[in-house]
Scaffold this active site. Structure first.
Site, mmCIF file in Angstrom:
data_model
loop_
_atom_site.group_PDB
_atom_site.id
_atom_site.type_symbol
_atom_site.label_atom_id
_atom_site.label_comp_id
_atom_site.label_asym_id
_atom_site.label_seq_id
_atom_site.Cartn_x
_atom_site.Cartn_y
_atom_site.Cartn_z
ATOM 1 N N THR A 57 0.959 -1.191 -0.103
ATOM 2 C CA THR A 57 -0.064 0.026 0.078
ATOM 3 C C THR A 57 0.749 1.290 -0.075
ATOM 4 O O THR A 57 0.447 2.210 -0.517
ATOM 5 C CB THR A 57 -0.827 0.100 1.053
ATOM 6 O OG1 THR A 57 -0.054 -0.112 2.418
ATOM 7 C CG2 THR A 57 -2.073 -1.070 1.331
ATOM 8 N N ASP A 96 -4.947 -2.036 -0.904
ATOM 9 C CA ASP A 96 -5.242 -3.462 -0.588
ATOM 10 C C ASP A 96 -6.697 -3.935 -0.976
ATOM 11 O O ASP A 96 -7.432 -3.099 -1.793
ATOM 12 C CB ASP A 96 -4.748 -3.555 1.021
ATOM 13 C CG ASP A 96 -5.890 -2.756 1.942
ATOM 14 O OD1 ASP A 96 -6.931 -2.089 1.269
ATOM 15 O OD2 ASP A 96 -5.618 -2.320 2.913
ATOM 16 N N HIS A 115 -0.782 -16.865 -5.240
ATOM 17 C CA HIS A 115 -2.031 -16.520 -6.162
ATOM 18 C C HIS A 115 -1.401 -16.084 -7.469
ATOM 19 O O HIS A 115 -2.176 -15.282 -8.216
ATOM 20 C CB HIS A 115 -2.739 -15.331 -5.401
ATOM 21 C CG HIS A 115 -3.402 -15.747 -4.247
ATOM 22 N ND1 HIS A 115 -3.701 -15.169 -3.278
ATOM 23 C CD2 HIS A 115 -3.719 -17.194 -3.756
ATOM 24 C CE1 HIS A 115 -4.317 -15.959 -2.312
ATOM 25 N NE2 HIS A 115 -4.235 -17.109 -2.663
ATOM 26 N N SER A 164 -4.744 -9.953 5.935
ATOM 27 C CA SER A 164 -5.850 -10.105 6.823
ATOM 28 C C SER A 164 -6.125 -11.586 7.045
ATOM 29 O O SER A 164 -6.784 -12.033 8.210
ATOM 30 C CB SER A 164 -7.297 -9.903 5.952
ATOM 31 O OG SER A 164 -7.484 -10.512 4.819
#
Length: 376
Positions: free
Chosen positions: A47, A53, A123, A203
Site C-alpha cells: 500500500t 489492499d 496467487h 487479513s
C-alpha cells in the site's frame, strides 16, 4: 472478492511508536535466534507503493461492496518496491530469511530481488505466464494477463511458445480455482520446518493460503508474529500481535538488527550471442533472462550502430551479410519498456570469434536515472 468483504471495513488501529519499537526489538532477537525464519505477505505491504489492499477502508473489495471504484491507483509495473520489500531482500541476502510466501500478484517481490527459489507466489504474478503444453515460463515487463473475454477462468494471454507452439496462460489464481501445486507444497514444507514466521499485511482470511502461518503458530516450539492493522482470525495462535503498518515495523526491526535497508535497483540480465544461420551466415541474438535463466521480456527494440534497421520484436536478431572478424566491437543501443523511465542504454559487445554467449548485468537506479553495466 467483493461479496466476501463487508461494506464497512474492519476496524484498523495502530499501536504507539513506543509499543511497536519494543515489539520490534523482541522480534529482531527472535530472528537472530531462528534457524528457519519464513515470512508470509499480503497486500498490506504494497500500500505504501500506491497499490491498494483489498479489505481495508479504501480496499478494492470494500469499495466494490459499496458500489464504488477506487481511482488513481499506481500501475503495478511502475510501483517501486517498498521499505518492507527491500528489508526482506536484505534479510534474504544476509541468510536470515529462508523462504517467502506471498499472496500478492503485483510482482514486486521478484522485482525487488527475492530469488525465485526462495519464493512461493501462491496467487500468481501479473508479469509471469507459462506454456500450457511444456510449462516453459516467461517474465514480462508488461501485464501478462488474459483478456477473460469468455470467463475469468480463461487464462489464455493470446501468445504462444515459439518452440512447441503451446498456448501461453497467465499465472493468476481466481476464486474457485486451485492453487498451483508446487508453490503451495513448497510453502507448506517450509512452514513445517519454520521455527519463526512473520505475517505482514494480510487479513489471513483466504484459504488455503492462511493455513501456512497458522501451521507455524499452532506447532509446539514454533512462533508466529502477525503485523496487520486489522484483527485476523489467526491472532489466537500468534505469540506476538503488532498493530502497525508493515514499513513502520520493518524499519525498526532492521535497525535493531543493524542491517541497512538497501535502495531499490532495477536489475536486468542481457544475453548477447553470435550464432550461425542455416545458410552459414552470422547473426547476433539479443535477449533477456531472469536471475534463474527464465526468459525475460524487458526490451522494446535493439539497434546496431551504423545499421539503419531497428529490431522491434522478439526474437531480437541482427543478421550480417559478411563474416564478422574476431575482435570486432559491436555497439548496441537498447530501448526498454520504460516503466521506471529507463533511458536507452548503449552496450558494447566484444566479439571474440566464437559462438559463446556473454551475459551482462544491467543495473538501473530510478533515483539517479543512471545505468551501470557489468559483464558476468
Amino acid at each position: 472478492m467483493a461479496n466476501t468483504a463487508p461494506k464497512v471495513a474492519a476496524l484498523e488501529r495502530e499501536e504507539t511508536p513506543g509499543v511497536v519499537d519494543r515489539k520490534a526489538e523482541t522480534l529482531a532477537a527472535q530472528i537472530k535466534k531462528s534457524k528457519h525464519f519464513i515470512v508470509f505477505t499480503g497486500a498490506g505491504i504494497s500500500t505504501s507503493a500506491g497499490i491498494p489492499d483489498f479489505r481495508g477502508p479504501q480496499g478494492v473489495w470494500t469499495l466494490m461492496a459499496q458500489g464504488k471504484q477506487r481511482g488513481n491507483a499506481v500501475n503495478t509495473l511502475q510501483a517501486v518496491p517498498t521499505l518492507t520489500h527491500m528489508a526482506l531482500v536484505a534479510l534474504q541476502d544476509r541468510g536470515f530469511l529462508k523462504y517467502l510466501i506471498s499472496q500478492n500478484c503485483d510482482g514486486l517481490h521478484r522485482r525487488s530481488g527475492i530469488l525465485p527459489d526462495r519464493l512461493s507466489e501462491l496467487h500468481g504474478n501479473n508479469n509471469r505466464e507459462y506454456c500450457k503444453e511444456c510449462g516453459k515460463e516467461y517474465i514480462r515487463d508488461f501485464r501478462a494477463v488474459a483478456s477473460q473475454e469468455k470467463t475469468i477462468h480463461d487464462h489464455r494471454t493470446g501468445r504462444k511458445y515459439a518452440l512447441c507452439g503451446g498456448v501461453l496462460l497467465d499465472s493468476l489464481i481466481h476464486f474457485g480455482e486451485n492453487l498451483f501445486e508446487e508453490p503451495l507444497q513448497l510453502a507448506r514444507d517450509h512452514a513445517e520446518k519454520a521455527d519463526l514466521c512473520l505475517a505482514l499485511g494480510s487479513s489471513l482470511t483466504v484459504s488455503p493460503a492462511n493455513e501456512i502461518p497458522e501451521t507455524v503458530g499452532s506447532r509446539k516450539g514454533a512462533k508466529l508474529a502477525i503485523c496487520n492493522l486489522q484483527d485476523t482470525p489467526v491472532d489466537g495462535v500468534a505469540y506476538m500481535r503488532i498493530h502497525s503498518k508493515a514499513d513502520d515495523l520493518m524499519v525498526r526491526v532492521m535497525a535493531k538488527l543493524g542491517i541497512p535497508i538497501p535502495p531499490f535497483i532495477l536489475r536486468r540480465r542481457l544475453v548477447v550471442r553470435m550464432e550461425s544461420t542455416k545458410d552459414d551466415r552470422q547473426q547476433l541474438r539479443v535477449y533477456g533472462v531472469d536471475v534463474d535463466g527464465t526468459p525475460a521480456t524487458f526490451l522494446r527494440s535493439v539497434k546496431l550502430e551504423y545499421n539503419r534497421r531497428v529490431v522491434r520484436s522478439e526474437p531480437f536478431l541482427i543478421q550480417f551479410r559478411s563474416d564478422i572478424e574476431s575482435g570486432t566491437s559491436l555497439k548496441l543501443e537498447l530501448e526498454f519498456m520504460g516503466n521506471y523511465g529507463e533511458p536507452n542504454l548503449h552496450v558494447t559487445h566484444e566479439y571474440n570469434g566464437n559462438d559463446a554467449e556473454t551475459q551482462y548485468l544491467l543495473e538501473y537506479d530510478p533515483e539517479t536515472g543512471e545505468w551501470k553495466v557489468t559483464t558476468q
